[in-house]
Design a protein around this motif. Structure first.
Motif, PDB file in Angstrom:
ATOM      1  N   ARG A   1      20.918 -24.199 -31.294  1.00  0.00           N
ATOM      2  CA  ARG A   1      20.696 -23.548 -30.511  1.00  0.00           C
ATOM      3  C   ARG A   1      19.797 -22.097 -30.310  1.00  0.00           C
ATOM      4  O   ARG A   1      18.976 -21.670 -28.787  1.00  0.00           O
ATOM      5  CB  ARG A   1      21.593 -24.000 -30.065  1.00  0.00           C
ATOM      6  N   ARG A   2      20.635 -21.146 -31.382  1.00  0.00           N
ATOM      7  CA  ARG A   2      19.103 -20.340 -31.281  1.00  0.00           C
ATOM      8  C   ARG A   2      17.854 -20.394 -31.642  1.00  0.00           C
ATOM      9  O   ARG A   2      16.948 -19.133 -30.802  1.00  0.00           O
ATOM     10  CB  ARG A   2      20.468 -19.503 -32.478  1.00  0.00           C
ATOM     11  N   ILE A   3      17.255 -21.033 -32.221  1.00  0.00           N
ATOM     12  CA  ILE A   3      16.397 -21.464 -32.665  1.00  0.00           C
ATOM     13  C   ILE A   3      15.518 -21.804 -31.087  1.00  0.00           C
ATOM     14  O   ILE A   3      14.187 -21.369 -30.799  1.00  0.00           O
ATOM     15  CB  ILE A   3      16.072 -22.307 -33.629  1.00  0.00           C
ATOM     16  N   ALA A   4      15.969 -22.600 -30.012  1.00  0.00           N
ATOM     17  CA  ALA A   4      15.460 -22.943 -29.116  1.00  0.00           C
ATOM     18  C   ALA A   4      15.815 -22.031 -28.116  1.00  0.00           C
ATOM     19  O   ALA A   4      14.385 -22.410 -27.290  1.00  0.00           O
ATOM     20  CB  ALA A   4      16.943 -24.166 -28.538  1.00  0.00           C
ATOM     21  N   LEU A   5      16.648 -21.413 -28.363  1.00  0.00           N
ATOM     22  CA  LEU A   5      16.555 -20.580 -26.928  1.00  0.00           C
ATOM     23  C   LEU A   5      15.713 -19.351 -27.455  1.00  0.00           C
ATOM     24  O   LEU A   5      15.029 -18.916 -26.036  1.00  0.00           O
ATOM     25  CB  LEU A   5      18.606 -19.557 -27.064  1.00  0.00           C
ATOM     26  N   SER A   6      15.441 -19.318 -28.334  1.00  0.00           N
ATOM     27  CA  SER A   6      14.325 -17.878 -28.301  1.00  0.00           C
ATOM     28  C   SER A   6      12.920 -18.491 -28.629  1.00  0.00           C
ATOM     29  O   SER A   6      11.796 -17.681 -28.303  1.00  0.00           O
ATOM     30  CB  SER A   6      14.604 -17.720 -30.612  1.00  0.00           C
ATOM     31  N   LEU A   7      12.867 -19.872 -28.462  1.00  0.00           N
ATOM     32  CA  LEU A   7      10.683 -20.636 -28.479  1.00  0.00           C
ATOM     33  C   LEU A   7      10.761 -20.366 -26.908  1.00  0.00           C
ATOM     34  O   LEU A   7      10.186 -21.242 -26.344  1.00  0.00           O
ATOM     35  CB  LEU A   7      11.211 -21.766 -28.777  1.00  0.00           C
ATOM     36  N   ARG A   8      11.837 -19.687 -25.997  1.00  0.00           N
ATOM     37  CA  ARG A   8      11.871 -20.595 -24.668  1.00  0.00           C
ATOM     38  C   ARG A   8      11.009 -19.305 -23.574  1.00  0.00           C
ATOM     39  O   ARG A   8      11.518 -18.090 -24.271  1.00  0.00           O
ATOM     40  CB  ARG A   8      12.953 -19.904 -23.568  1.00  0.00           C
TER      41      ARG A   8
END
Length: 96
Positions: A89-96
């Protein structure tokens, strides 16, 4: 961290993208095995990085009864599972 209990059939199968070492006594099908850069036997990955044993239609392991020890020890909603999902989730959020 999300307090919603994890269920494999409702997950993005984050764990199925992790490297899986095949140990002595494990018996996954040979055509699903690979060797890493250090010469260790591991579960093979598809071109997109997902474990070749993942049944993507049902989001479950297609070799469940023969899955490696590492996979058997990775308990649904256990500490490792929750940690990997939180990292995802942290990685996905950082890619936004």
């Amino acid at each position: 961290m999300d307090d919603t209990p994890a269920r494999c059939d409702q997950c993005q199968a984050c764990c199925c993208q992790l490297p899986v070492l095949v140990l002595p006594g494990d018996a996954p099908p040979e055509h699903m095995l690979d060797e890493d850069a250090d010469g260790y036997l591991i579960m093979a990955k598809a071109d997109d990085g997902w474990c070749v044993a993942l049944d993507r239609e049902r989001m479950c392991c297609s070799i469940y009864e023969r899955r490696p020890f590492v996979c058997r020890e990775f308990a649904m909603d256990g500490g490792d599972c929750r940690e990997v999902r939180a990292d995802w989730r942290r990685i996905a959020l950082s890619l936004r």
